[in-house]
Design a protein around this motif. Structure first.
Motif, PDB file in Angstrom:
ATOM      1  N   ILE A   1      10.795  27.163 -14.832  1.00 29.05           N
ATOM      2  CA  ILE A   1       9.651  26.795 -15.686  1.00 29.05           C
ATOM      3  C   ILE A   1       8.865  25.656 -15.022  1.00 29.05           C
ATOM      4  CG2 ILE A   1       8.909  25.916 -17.955  1.00 29.05           C
ATOM      5  CD1 ILE A   1      11.626  26.925 -19.057  1.00 29.05           C
ATOM      6  N   CYS A   2       7.543  25.847 -14.966  1.00 22.37           N
ATOM      7  CA  CYS A   2       6.668  24.777 -14.474  1.00 22.37           C
ATOM      8  C   CYS A   2       6.084  24.074 -15.703  1.00 22.37           C
ATOM      9  CB  CYS A   2       5.553  25.409 -13.644  1.00 22.37           C
ATOM     10  SG  CYS A   2       4.268  24.255 -13.182  1.00 22.37           S
ATOM     11  N   ILE A   3       6.210  22.767 -15.767  1.00 25.48           N
ATOM     12  CA  ILE A   3       5.654  22.040 -16.917  1.00 25.48           C
ATOM     13  C   ILE A   3       4.362  21.341 -16.493  1.00 25.48           C
ATOM     14  CG2 ILE A   3       6.048  20.274 -18.685  1.00 25.48           C
ATOM     15  CD1 ILE A   3       8.979  20.884 -18.624  1.00 25.48           C
ATOM     16  N   LEU A   4       3.249  21.805 -17.086  1.00 21.45           N
ATOM     17  CA  LEU A   4       1.939  21.205 -16.810  1.00 21.45           C
ATOM     18  C   LEU A   4       1.562  20.321 -18.002  1.00 21.45           C
ATOM     19  CD1 LEU A   4      -0.025  24.304 -15.399  1.00 21.45           C
ATOM     20  CD2 LEU A   4       1.245  22.554 -14.139  1.00 21.45           C
ATOM     21  N   VAL A   5       1.102  19.111 -17.715  1.00 22.48           N
ATOM     22  CA  VAL A   5       0.874  18.135 -18.786  1.00 22.48           C
ATOM     23  C   VAL A   5      -0.531  17.542 -18.664  1.00 22.48           C
ATOM     24  CG1 VAL A   5       1.646  15.905 -19.721  1.00 22.48           C
ATOM     25  CG2 VAL A   5       3.331  17.577 -18.928  1.00 22.48           C
ATOM     26  N   HIS A   6      -1.305  17.643 -19.763  1.00 22.28           N
ATOM     27  CA  HIS A   6      -2.615  16.971 -19.744  1.00 22.28           C
ATOM     28  C   HIS A   6      -2.406  15.464 -19.883  1.00 22.28           C
ATOM     29  CE1 HIS A   6      -6.588  15.522 -20.976  1.00 22.28           C
ATOM     30  NE2 HIS A   6      -7.016  16.494 -20.173  1.00 22.28           N
ATOM     31  N   ALA A   7      -3.314  14.717 -19.265  1.00 19.67           N
ATOM     32  CA  ALA A   7      -3.200  13.250 -19.221  1.00 19.67           C
ATOM     33  C   ALA A   7      -3.170  12.594 -20.601  1.00 19.67           C
ATOM     34  CB  ALA A   7      -4.352  12.685 -18.400  1.00 19.67           C
ATOM     35  N   TYR A   8      -3.650  13.270 -21.646  1.00 19.52           N
ATOM     36  CA  TYR A   8      -3.648  12.667 -22.985  1.00 19.52           C
ATOM     37  C   TYR A   8      -2.290  12.757 -23.693  1.00 19.52           C
ATOM     38  CZ  TYR A   8      -8.832  12.645 -23.001  1.00 19.52           C
ATOM     39  OH  TYR A   8     -10.168  12.426 -22.739  1.00 19.52           O
ATOM     40  N   GLU A   9      -1.320  13.442 -23.075  1.00 20.38           N
ATOM     41  CA  GLU A   9       0.006  13.527 -23.713  1.00 20.38           C
ATOM     42  C   GLU A   9       0.734  12.173 -23.536  1.00 20.38           C
ATOM     43  OE1 GLU A   9       1.273  16.210 -25.459  1.00 20.38           O
ATOM     44  OE2 GLU A   9      -0.684  17.147 -25.219  1.00 20.38           O
ATOM     45  N   SER A  10       1.855  12.012 -24.251  1.00 17.35           N
ATOM     46  CA  SER A  10       2.552  10.720 -24.234  1.00 17.35           C
ATOM     47  C   SER A  10       3.376  10.541 -22.948  1.00 17.35           C
ATOM     48  CB  SER A  10       3.448  10.601 -25.465  1.00 17.35           C
ATOM     49  OG  SER A  10       4.355  11.676 -25.471  1.00 17.35           O
ATOM     50  N   HIS A  11       3.729   9.292 -22.674  1.00 17.47           N
ATOM     51  CA  HIS A  11       4.345   8.976 -21.375  1.00 17.47           C
ATOM     52  C   HIS A  11       5.730   9.617 -21.190  1.00 17.47           C
ATOM     53  CE1 HIS A  11       3.126   6.618 -17.895  1.00 17.47           C
ATOM     54  NE2 HIS A  11       4.416   6.539 -17.624  1.00 17.47           N
ATOM     55  N   ASP A  12       6.486   9.784 -22.276  1.00 14.77           N
ATOM     56  CA  ASP A  12       7.808  10.424 -22.134  1.00 14.77           C
ATOM     57  C   ASP A  12       7.666  11.886 -21.692  1.00 14.77           C
ATOM     58  OD1 ASP A  12       6.719  11.169 -24.564  1.00 14.77           O
ATOM     59  OD2 ASP A  12       8.511  10.795 -25.759  1.00 14.77           O
ATOM     60  N   ILE A  13       6.516  12.504 -22.022  1.00 18.72           N
ATOM     61  CA  ILE A  13       6.259  13.886 -21.572  1.00 18.72           C
ATOM     62  C   ILE A  13       5.739  13.872 -20.127  1.00 18.72           C
ATOM     63  CG2 ILE A  13       4.920  15.991 -22.042  1.00 18.72           C
ATOM     64  CD1 ILE A  13       5.183  15.370 -25.016  1.00 18.72           C
ATOM     65  N   TRP A  14       4.923  12.891 -19.795  1.00 22.69           N
ATOM     66  CA  TRP A  14       4.471  12.754 -18.388  1.00 22.69           C
ATOM     67  C   TRP A  14       5.677  12.762 -17.439  1.00 22.69           C
ATOM     68  CZ3 TRP A  14       0.234   9.372 -16.017  1.00 22.69           C
ATOM     69  CH2 TRP A  14      -0.988   9.541 -16.682  1.00 22.69           C
ATOM     70  N   GLU A  15       6.733  12.071 -17.854  1.00 24.41           N
ATOM     71  CA  GLU A  15       7.856  11.849 -16.926  1.00 24.41           C
ATOM     72  C   GLU A  15       8.655  13.109 -16.599  1.00 24.41           C
ATOM     73  OE1 GLU A  15       8.530   7.096 -17.849  1.00 24.41           O
ATOM     74  OE2 GLU A  15       9.825   8.558 -18.826  1.00 24.41           O
ATOM     75  N   ILE A  16       8.471  14.194 -17.388  1.00 24.43           N
ATOM     76  CA  ILE A  16       9.209  15.422 -17.069  1.00 24.43           C
ATOM     77  C   ILE A  16       8.268  16.504 -16.500  1.00 24.43           C
ATOM     78  CG2 ILE A  16      11.233  15.119 -18.550  1.00 24.43           C
ATOM     79  CD1 ILE A  16       8.358  17.202 -19.804  1.00 24.43           C
ATOM     80  N   ALA A  17       7.040  16.097 -16.167  1.00 24.62           N
ATOM     81  CA  ALA A  17       6.031  17.077 -15.721  1.00 24.62           C
ATOM     82  C   ALA A  17       6.194  17.446 -14.251  1.00 24.62           C
ATOM     83  CB  ALA A  17       4.645  16.499 -15.935  1.00 24.62           C
ATOM     84  N   ASP A  18       5.826  18.702 -13.934  1.00 22.01           N
ATOM     85  CA  ASP A  18       5.654  19.084 -12.528  1.00 22.01           C
ATOM     86  C   ASP A  18       4.300  18.578 -12.056  1.00 22.01           C
ATOM     87  OD1 ASP A  18       7.821  21.178 -11.618  1.00 22.01           O
ATOM     88  OD2 ASP A  18       7.417  21.499 -13.735  1.00 22.01           O
ATOM     89  N   TYR A  19       3.357  18.535 -13.000  1.00 21.44           N
ATOM     90  CA  TYR A  19       2.012  18.080 -12.651  1.00 21.44           C
ATOM     91  C   TYR A  19       1.359  17.491 -13.895  1.00 21.44           C
ATOM     92  CZ  TYR A  19      -2.882  18.122 -11.305  1.00 21.44           C
ATOM     93  OH  TYR A  19      -4.176  17.743 -11.065  1.00 21.44           O
ATOM     94  N   VAL A  20       0.722  16.324 -13.728  1.00 22.94           N
ATOM     95  CA  VAL A  20      -0.077  15.715 -14.807  1.00 22.94           C
ATOM     96  C   VAL A  20      -1.511  15.620 -14.302  1.00 22.94           C
ATOM     97  CG1 VAL A  20      -0.458  13.670 -16.249  1.00 22.94           C
ATOM     98  CG2 VAL A  20       1.852  14.214 -15.480  1.00 22.94           C
ATOM     99  N   GLY A  21      -2.482  15.978 -15.140  1.00 22.41           N
ATOM    100  CA  GLY A  21      -3.855  15.840 -14.647  1.00 22.41           C
ATOM    101  C   GLY A  21      -4.895  16.090 -15.708  1.00 22.41           C
ATOM    102  N   ASP A  22      -6.151  16.140 -15.257  1.00 23.81           N
ATOM    103  CA  ASP A  22      -7.251  16.466 -16.159  1.00 23.81           C
ATOM    104  C   ASP A  22      -7.408  17.985 -16.221  1.00 23.81           C
ATOM    105  OD1 ASP A  22      -8.529  17.157 -13.815  1.00 23.81           O
ATOM    106  OD2 ASP A  22      -9.969  15.520 -13.855  1.00 23.81           O
ATOM    107  N   SER A  23      -8.388  18.450 -16.978  1.00 22.08           N
ATOM    108  CA  SER A  23      -8.523  19.900 -17.195  1.00 22.08           C
ATOM    109  C   SER A  23      -8.740  20.655 -15.882  1.00 22.08           C
ATOM    110  CB  SER A  23      -9.703  20.180 -18.133  1.00 22.08           C
ATOM    111  OG  SER A  23      -9.550  19.457 -19.309  1.00 22.08           O
TER     112      SER A  23
END
Ligand code: 13P
Ligand code: SF4
Length: 305
Positions: free
Chosen positions: A19-41
């Motif tokens: 599973i690849c976890i993609l996270v938008h920058a507006y999500e909370s920091h605990d979710i950022w930390e498990i992301a494969d990628y964090v970014g804008d749209s």
């Protein structure tokens, strides 16, 4: 279970289950930390097109998960919370665009990526906040209809005086809460701080900014800047992320009100339940809709470089 233990378990299972976890920058920091990628749209769209995993979990809002499915139909795409929509994405009906096209057959219809897959089917090219200016400049037509964000559209219009840009009424209710009074209050309280804002804000706000850009643009600017204090005019999670990434600088919210309820719906526990138990919504789409909605997204990736 502690937050750290839950994060470690998510990291272990997502690898096991491809599973690849993609996270938008507006999500909370605990979710950022498990992301494969964090970014804008824009960054998320590019990652959606190239991620090697068989499954994608989009932690963000529905149009982002839809974009992922449009670009990677062979993948199983999960949306992190079934109620996480974007109110702006649903403000216009395809029939309104069809009507406009009849009156203006030689106009290029430019859609902000914050639109439903159904609305994208009647548009020519998508843009995001970080790619809009470049793409509009690259369009080989003077006549443009820009939907649905009137504020972003006005900002682009100001910078492309040689284009004839029409706008419709639409926009982000979260950024619309920021006002010139907020700017005055924040600048009076923090006289040395630079004001960094998202172009979804009203012109009365972005006209007073030192920098205007996407979520990633704002973060990159603040990190590279030699200034030490910043007032942030976008979703308030960015203030916390920046404070964690740049502990020696100081970040202030432009207003306590700039919170996107939809981006805040997903919790770390939701992510855990999706990767562990397969919960969460799987995005389904009719192939005819997907193929038509893919055209403006492909055009965005081509013109955006
Ligand atoms: P960007 O991700 O392009 O900065 O847009 C912000 C936003 O509102 C996403 O919904
Ligand atoms: Fe939609 Fe605005 Fe929330 Fe972004 S911040 S998801 S544009 S409501």
């Amino acid at each position: 279970m502690t937050i750290k233990e839950m994060q470690d378990e998510i990291l272990r299972i997502k690898k096991e289950n491809d599973i690849c976890i993609l996270v938008h920058a507006y999500e909370s920091h605990d979710i950022w930390e498990i992301a494969d990628y964090v970014g804008d749209s824009y960054g998320l769209s590019r990652q959606a097109a190239t991620a090697p995993q068989k499954n994608v979990l989009m932690c963000g809002v529905r149009f982002m998960a839809e974009t992922c499915k449009i670009l990677s139909p062979e993948k199983k795409v999960y949306l992190s919370h079934p109620e996480a929509g974007c109110p702006m994405a649903e403000q216009l009906e395809p029939s309104m665009i069809a009507y406009y096209r009849k009156q203006h057959p030689d106009t290029t219809v430019v859609a902000y990526i914050n639109t439903t897959a159904e609305l994208k089917t009647v548009c020519d090219v998508c843009v995001t906040s970080s790619s809009a200016l470049k793409i509009v400049n690259n369009i080989d037509n003077q006549k443009i209809l820009f939907i649905p964000d009137r504020n972003l559209g006005s900002w682009i219009k100001e910078q492309c005086p040689d284009k004839e840009i029409d706008l419709m009424h639409g926009g982000c209710p979260t950024h619309a809460r920021l006002t010139k009074e907020d700017v005055k209050r924040a600048k009076d309280a923090h006289r040395e701080a630079l004001l960094l804002v998202h172009p979804e804000c009203q012109p009365e706000v972005y006209h007073q900014a030192d920098y205007i850009g996407s979520t990633t643009g704002i973060m990159d600017f603040a990190k590279k800047s030699s200034s030490r204090e910043f007032i942030i005019g976008t979703e308030n999670s960015i203030v916390q992320h920046l404070q964690m990434e740049c502990p020696d600088k100081r970040f202030y919210e432009l207003s306590k009100e700039c919170v996107c309820r939809n981006m805040k719906l997903t919790t770390l526990a939701d992510v855990y339940n999706i990767v562990k138990y397969g919960e969460g919504e799987i995005i389904e789409m009719e192939e005819e809709v997907r193929l038509l909605a893919k055209k403006p997204i492909d055009e965005m990736l081509r013109l955006g470089g």
